[in-house]
Design a protein around this motif. Sequence first.
Motif, mmCIF file in Angstrom:
data_model
loop_
_atom_site.group_PDB
_atom_site.id
_atom_site.type_symbol
_atom_site.label_atom_id
_atom_site.label_comp_id
_atom_site.label_asym_id
_atom_site.label_seq_id
_atom_site.Cartn_x
_atom_site.Cartn_y
_atom_site.Cartn_z
ATOM 1 N N ALA A 30 0.831 -1.215 0.000
ATOM 2 C CA ALA A 30 0.000 0.000 0.000
ATOM 3 C C ALA A 30 0.862 1.261 0.000
ATOM 4 C CB ALA A 30 -0.928 -0.008 1.218
ATOM 5 N N ILE A 31 1.971 1.220 0.743
ATOM 6 C CA ILE A 31 2.873 2.375 0.782
ATOM 7 C C ILE A 31 3.493 2.609 -0.594
ATOM 8 C CG2 ILE A 31 5.060 3.226 1.713
ATOM 9 C CD1 ILE A 31 4.332 1.800 4.348
ATOM 10 N N PHE A 32 3.962 1.526 -1.233
ATOM 11 C CA PHE A 32 4.544 1.662 -2.571
ATOM 12 C C PHE A 32 3.515 2.215 -3.556
ATOM 13 C CE2 PHE A 32 7.804 -1.998 -1.850
ATOM 14 C CZ PHE A 32 8.601 -1.115 -1.131
ATOM 15 N N ALA A 33 2.270 1.719 -3.463
ATOM 16 C CA ALA A 33 1.218 2.169 -4.375
ATOM 17 C C ALA A 33 0.892 3.640 -4.155
ATOM 18 C CB ALA A 33 -0.035 1.310 -4.186
ATOM 19 N N ALA A 34 0.825 4.059 -2.889
ATOM 20 C CA ALA A 34 0.516 5.460 -2.583
ATOM 21 C C ALA A 34 1.608 6.392 -3.096
ATOM 22 C CB ALA A 34 0.341 5.623 -1.071
ATOM 23 N N LEU A 35 2.868 5.991 -2.937
ATOM 24 C CA LEU A 35 3.972 6.816 -3.439
ATOM 25 C C LEU A 35 3.932 6.911 -4.962
ATOM 26 C CD1 LEU A 35 6.889 5.571 -1.132
ATOM 27 C CD2 LEU A 35 5.813 7.827 -1.106
ATOM 28 N N ALA A 36 3.589 5.797 -5.611
ATOM 29 C CA ALA A 36 3.514 5.803 -7.077
ATOM 30 C C ALA A 36 2.422 6.749 -7.560
ATOM 31 C CB ALA A 36 3.261 4.395 -7.585
ATOM 32 N N LYS A 37 1.271 6.769 -6.872
ATOM 33 C CA LYS A 37 0.175 7.656 -7.264
ATOM 34 C C LYS A 37 0.555 9.124 -7.134
ATOM 35 C CE LYS A 37 -3.788 4.624 -6.389
ATOM 36 N NZ LYS A 37 -5.020 4.406 -5.568
ATOM 37 N N ARG A 38 1.435 9.423 -6.185
ATOM 38 C CA ARG A 38 1.875 10.804 -5.978
ATOM 39 C C ARG A 38 3.059 11.172 -6.870
ATOM 40 N NH1 ARG A 38 1.834 11.195 0.679
ATOM 41 N NH2 ARG A 38 -0.380 10.693 0.958
ATOM 42 N N GLY A 39 3.446 10.255 -7.728
ATOM 43 C CA GLY A 39 4.577 10.518 -8.602
ATOM 44 C C GLY A 39 5.910 10.414 -7.912
ATOM 45 N N LYS A 40 5.953 9.704 -6.774
ATOM 46 C CA LYS A 40 7.190 9.560 -6.005
ATOM 47 C C LYS A 40 7.578 8.093 -5.879
ATOM 48 C CE LYS A 40 6.315 13.734 -3.269
ATOM 49 N NZ LYS A 40 6.152 14.279 -1.891
ATOM 50 N N ALA A 41 7.342 7.338 -6.935
ATOM 51 C CA ALA A 41 7.644 5.910 -6.901
ATOM 52 C C ALA A 41 9.130 5.678 -6.639
ATOM 53 C CB ALA A 41 7.241 5.257 -8.218
ATOM 54 N N ILE A 42 9.412 4.676 -5.815
ATOM 55 C CA ILE A 42 10.803 4.334 -5.502
ATOM 56 C C ILE A 42 11.250 3.259 -6.492
ATOM 57 C CG2 ILE A 42 12.387 3.512 -3.720
ATOM 58 C CD1 ILE A 42 10.280 4.276 -1.642
ATOM 59 N N SER A 43 12.360 3.483 -7.143
ATOM 60 C CA SER A 43 12.851 2.508 -8.116
ATOM 61 C C SER A 43 13.292 1.229 -7.408
ATOM 62 C CB SER A 43 14.023 3.088 -8.908
ATOM 63 O OG SER A 43 15.157 3.237 -8.077
ATOM 64 N N THR A 44 13.329 0.137 -8.163
ATOM 65 C CA THR A 44 13.747 -1.144 -7.591
ATOM 66 C C THR A 44 15.162 -1.080 -7.017
ATOM 67 O OG1 THR A 44 12.298 -2.328 -9.127
ATOM 68 C CG2 THR A 44 14.034 -3.595 -8.060
ATOM 69 N N PRO A 45 16.154 -0.496 -7.716
ATOM 70 C CA PRO A 45 17.493 -0.409 -7.112
ATOM 71 C C PRO A 45 17.509 0.355 -5.782
ATOM 72 C CG PRO A 45 17.642 -0.026 -9.470
ATOM 73 C CD PRO A 45 16.183 -0.039 -9.129
ATOM 74 N N ARG A 46 16.715 1.431 -5.691
ATOM 75 C CA ARG A 46 16.673 2.200 -4.441
ATOM 76 C C ARG A 46 16.025 1.387 -3.322
ATOM 77 N NH1 ARG A 46 18.013 7.646 -5.070
ATOM 78 N NH2 ARG A 46 18.232 8.207 -7.281
ATOM 79 N N LYS A 47 15.023 0.582 -3.675
ATOM 80 C CA LYS A 47 14.399 -0.279 -2.667
ATOM 81 C C LYS A 47 15.408 -1.283 -2.112
ATOM 82 C CE LYS A 47 9.760 0.129 -4.631
ATOM 83 N NZ LYS A 47 8.735 -0.502 -5.495
#
Length: 528
Positions: free
Chosen positions: A368-385
Amino acid sequence: MFKNHPKGLIPAALSNMGERFGYYIMNAVLLLFLCSKFGLDEGVAGVIYAVFYAGIYVLSLVGGFIADRTQNYKSTIQWGLVIMALGYVLLSIPVVHSAGNHMWLLVFTCVALFLIAFGNGLFKGNLQAIVGQMYDNMEADAVAQGKSAEEIKEIKERRDSGFQIFYVFINIGGLVAPFVAPLLRQWWLGVKGMVYDAGLPALCHQYLNDAANMGAEQMTNLTALMEKANPAGFSAGDMSAACNSYLEVFNTGVHYSFIASVVAMFISLVIFIAFKKIFPTPAKKEAAAVEQYTPEERTAMAKEIKQRMAALFAVLGVCVFFWLSFHQNGQSLSVFARDYVITDSIAPEIWQAVNPFFVIVLTPIIMAIFAALAKRGKAISTPRKIVIGMGITGLAYLFLMLVSMSAGYPNGEDFRALGIEQQAAMKSQWWVLIATYFFLTVAELFISPLGLSFVSKIAPKHLQGICQGLWLGATALGNLFIWIGPVMLNKMPSLWMCWAVFLVICLVAMGVMWGMVSWLERVTGEKE
């Protein structure tokens, strides 16, 4: 939650849940069982454990090769369950250990472990391939039905949530399994009029192997613990008989726990056979069409493939150190739970259930946190995760280091040489393990499933299978060296130094990964 997913997903997940049940019983008891059964020190037992777990992942490559060559995935999976069950049957036989049969019984146990690892190799990757094929078929059907691009995109996005459901079912089996071995062991000890004590088997083996060189404090500990654990049959005048009797009953109870694994394998096999007809068979890859390329195009393609493979190996190198640190849950953390944590009412094996419990609880929250960040245009890339995951792994060992420093814990050998009352006064409370597993589980959710996602993004199309095999190979390599945890715990001057080594490993791996983030994002297309 299950809506709009393939109808074979849940039966496949249930089949996998039974296999994972057996796997997590082994994860919980193997190291401690090898020590209590054969009198091995944690370092030697840790090497056997490490080779076994590395073998599971290496043999997955063999299982995938067999299924690919025969194009009979379902039969390969069935044989995997049968062979695993055979391995557990062999382990469930309660042969009494003695000096005369030490070597052949240890070899017999290792053969049983090989059968479990080989059966797991036939089962593990091939069932996942069948689940992947379910979603391949859904997407192909959507295209054939002429659905819109938006609808097809939505169907493709179901794959991630489908594998999350599959992953949760794995951890349901893992949540239940660690309770089984202690319950059966406690039951059998009770039948024989004895009481469980985590530290007694090691003292019994020490007495039987080298009673003349036992210190006075250790003899006092042995006598006190034996009086408590074996009140009906203990005679101070015949300590050898008391030790042999306790070890036989203690280990027989562990042997019986493997019967539960046999039952779990049988249930998985029944479920798989019952729903076999609805499971797809992964399609044989079609031969690529022959195309003509200019020399410039060939050079550009070769350069891109080289860059992608370099990025893949860079991430795999980092993940080796994650698995080395994470899978201490069955090694140094099991020893820590046994010796340094109050376990009068909770057996050390049960703490293995904390990790799958947190996976089940935290997975939807993190999604849910990843999805919420993606909706706000702040998606975290896989390497950063993955960077964040390595940092969180480091926090787990920083926490353990601070706890060990504040308690003044000596290494494992020195701690077990202390008097019983002094040990009891120094032991940590249960919440220390809960907090440690919380950090490690969050790190796992940032790295393990996302690492698979990264591999699928980075791998050249004609090297997908090889690249997934390299991921398993990196996991195997990390598992191969997990034995260093118990060795450091027992040999370093102070316990905190053991945890400090893992902290440094995590921080260095995180720093290396952080330095590569921008490059990796460009290679995966997550950054222009």
